[in-house]
Design an enzyme around this catalytic site. Structure first.
Site, PDB file in Angstrom:
ATOM      1  N   HIS A 173       0.824  -1.229   0.000  1.00 53.66           N
ATOM      2  CA  HIS A 173       0.000   0.000   0.000  1.00 53.66           C
ATOM      3  C   HIS A 173       0.854   1.274   0.000  1.00 53.66           C
ATOM      4  O   HIS A 173       0.312   2.369  -0.188  1.00 53.66           O
ATOM      5  CB  HIS A 173      -0.935   0.029   1.214  1.00 53.66           C
ATOM      6  CG  HIS A 173      -1.974  -1.043   1.210  1.00 53.66           C
ATOM      7  ND1 HIS A 173      -2.905  -1.167   0.203  1.00 53.66           N
ATOM      8  CD2 HIS A 173      -2.237  -2.059   2.083  1.00 53.66           C
ATOM      9  CE1 HIS A 173      -3.700  -2.205   0.457  1.00 53.66           C
ATOM     10  NE2 HIS A 173      -3.311  -2.767   1.583  1.00 53.66           N
ATOM     11  N   HIS A 211      -6.236  -7.131  -0.516  1.00 54.97           N
ATOM     12  CA  HIS A 211      -6.442  -5.701  -0.768  1.00 54.97           C
ATOM     13  C   HIS A 211      -5.684  -5.268  -2.018  1.00 54.97           C
ATOM     14  O   HIS A 211      -4.562  -5.717  -2.259  1.00 54.97           O
ATOM     15  CB  HIS A 211      -5.957  -4.880   0.437  1.00 54.97           C
ATOM     16  CG  HIS A 211      -6.590  -5.289   1.732  1.00 54.97           C
ATOM     17  ND1 HIS A 211      -5.981  -6.162   2.605  1.00 54.97           N
ATOM     18  CD2 HIS A 211      -7.783  -4.946   2.274  1.00 54.97           C
ATOM     19  CE1 HIS A 211      -6.777  -6.337   3.659  1.00 54.97           C
ATOM     20  NE2 HIS A 211      -7.880  -5.617   3.492  1.00 54.97           N
TER      21      HIS A 211
HETATM   22  N1  Q9C Z   1     -12.043  -3.599   8.653  1.00 52.76           N
HETATM   23  C1  Q9C Z   1      -2.490  -5.180   4.127  1.00 52.76           C
HETATM   24  O1  Q9C Z   1      -3.101  -6.236   4.029  1.00 52.76           O
HETATM   25  N2  Q9C Z   1      -7.827  -1.522   7.445  1.00 52.76           N
HETATM   26  N3  Q9C Z   1      -3.062  -4.061   4.566  1.00 52.76           N
HETATM   27  C2  Q9C Z   1      -9.013  -2.163   6.986  1.00 52.76           C
HETATM   28  C3  Q9C Z   1     -11.055  -3.330   7.639  1.00 52.76           C
HETATM   29  C4  Q9C Z   1      -6.728  -1.467   6.545  1.00 52.76           C
HETATM   30  C5  Q9C Z   1      -4.456  -4.051   4.960  1.00 52.76           C
HETATM   31  C6  Q9C Z   1     -10.042  -2.281   8.039  1.00 52.76           C
HETATM   32  C7  Q9C Z   1      -6.313  -2.778   5.967  1.00 52.76           C
HETATM   33  C8  Q9C Z   1      -4.915  -2.710   5.400  1.00 52.76           C
HETATM   34  C9  Q9C Z   1      -1.036  -5.140   3.792  1.00 52.76           C
HETATM   35 ZN    ZN Z   2      -4.165  -7.112   2.580  1.00 55.84          ZN
END
Ligand code: Q9C
Ligand code: ZN
Length: 357
Positions: A173, A211
């Site tokens: 990200h 994601h």
């Molecule tokens: N309830 C990676 O997998 N927050 N990042 C989401 C969902 C952010 C994920 C909340 C998720 C980031 C590397």
């Molecule tokens: Zn992720």
């Protein structure tokens, strides 16, 4: 499969993240990596190494590689962030830094060319969410993680069929000049750029995290030499929400060199696997000479923050399918928050890859 793991990963240990109006415990915890390492010791797929973090030559190579992907002012920000946070108020030493004000760079005419002297405001310039705590150890951990990605890439450039950068915080990200989504430095982008700099003229990234890999997409969006492909939860309902749609195909010289394969929440293995086959066909059509796989295991049915329903056994088949591309391959460890299962699921991918290679 060689693995380079990050001996400093646990120095990044956020306390809480902001989620819909409350502070909740962080999902991205040190135990995640410990479980993968323990599984690799139980069920070895190859040698386990740590990268060279001490020699001045390695540090200089790391700085050069970081500057190939991230902007100087973002790297300067990260390097001094913790000290500046504590300088704002000595009591901050016991707290994580989280942003709470943002300039919305694309709208409303807010300026980001002039950096505020106020650190809390500057944190907002370089972040896109309030779920990514910056702690005392975030920068040393992220830096050592970048060294893992580079060491894995050097091994592959040296003739290894594949290598795994087992590190956290994750990276996909993180963009040229922003953190978010638990990420600071884009390890997969560093690997892809290092493969380019090492002589591979066409490099593909195939992101299998739940994601969308927004940071990676943004870094390479206008380039034709690096193909970015991502299979992920549809951003209409899933984080990171503001990027990852199917109509994003690249821009300028990079037009046609980004492929997003968003899938609805609830998607199971059969549909996910069909998307993987589409992705692998795109990698083959591109004529990639090397592959980087940002390996997130948050597609697992038991993941607490994600919405696909893949099973532990599916990860063996995924590894095998990735090997069928027949390319030198660098894996970087990304998401996966079902902590007790993340080790078995990750090592299944690596073992499946070795079987298929
Ligand atoms: N309830 C990676 O997998 N927050 N990042 C989401 C969902 C952010 C994920 C909340 C998720 C980031 C590397
Ligand atoms: Zn992720």
């Amino acid at each position: 499969m060689l693995t380079f793991h990050n001996p400093h990963h646990a120095r990044h240990a956020g306390q809480q993240e902001m989620f819909r109006g409350q502070m909740v415990p962080c999902h991205e915890v040190p135990a995640r990596l410990d479980h993968v390492l323990a599984e690799l010791q139980r069920r070895p797929v190859g040698p386990l190494h740590t990268p060279d973090l001490d020699s001045p030559a390695a540090q200089a190579a790391l700085d050069t590689a970081l500057a190939r992907v991230h902007s100087p002012r973002y790297l300067d920000f990260l390097a001094s962030a913790w000290d500046e946070w504590v300088a704002m108020n000595p009591a901050n030493a016991a707290l994580d830094a989280l942003p709470s004000v943002w300039p919305l760079p694309n709208r409303h005419g807010f300026r980001t060319d002039v950096l505020p002297r106020n650190f809390a405001a500057r944190l907002g310039v370089f972040s896109f969410d309030s779920g990514t705590p910056l702690t005392a150890g975030s920068w040393p951990a992220a830096r050592a993680g970048a060294a893992c990605a580079l060491a894995a890439t050097q091994a592959v450039l040296g003739g290894e069929r594949s290598a795994f950068a087992l590190t956290r915080p994750p990276g996909h990200h993180a963009g040229p000049d922003f953190m978010g989504g638990y990420c600071f430095i884009n390890n997969a982008a560093l690997a892809a750029q290092a493969l380019r700099d090492g002589g591979h003229t066409r490099v593909a990234l195939l992101d299998v995290d739940y994601h969308h890999g927004n940071g990676t997409q943004t870094i390479f969006y206008e380039r034709a030499d690096v193909l970015t492909v991502s299979i992920h939860g549809d951003p209409a309902t899933e984080y990171p929400f503001f990027l990852g749609h199917a109509d994003e195909r690249g821009a300028g010289a990079g037009t046609g060199f980004n492929l997003n394969l968003p899938l609805p929440r609830g998607t199971g293995y059969a549909t996910w696997r069909a998307a993987l086959d589409t992705a692998l066909q795109a990698v083959a059509d591109f004529g990639a000479q090397a592959l980087v796989v940002p390996l997130g295991l948050d597609t697992f049915a038991g993941d607490p923050i994600s919405g696909f329903t893949l099973q532990t056994g599916d990860y063996l088949a995924i590894g095998q399918a990735l090997a069928s591309a027949g390319l030198p391959t660098v894996f970087t460890f990304e998401g996966g928050y079902a902590v007790a299962e993340v080790g078995v699921n990750a090592v299944n991918v690596l073992q499946g890859f070795d079987r298929g290679a």
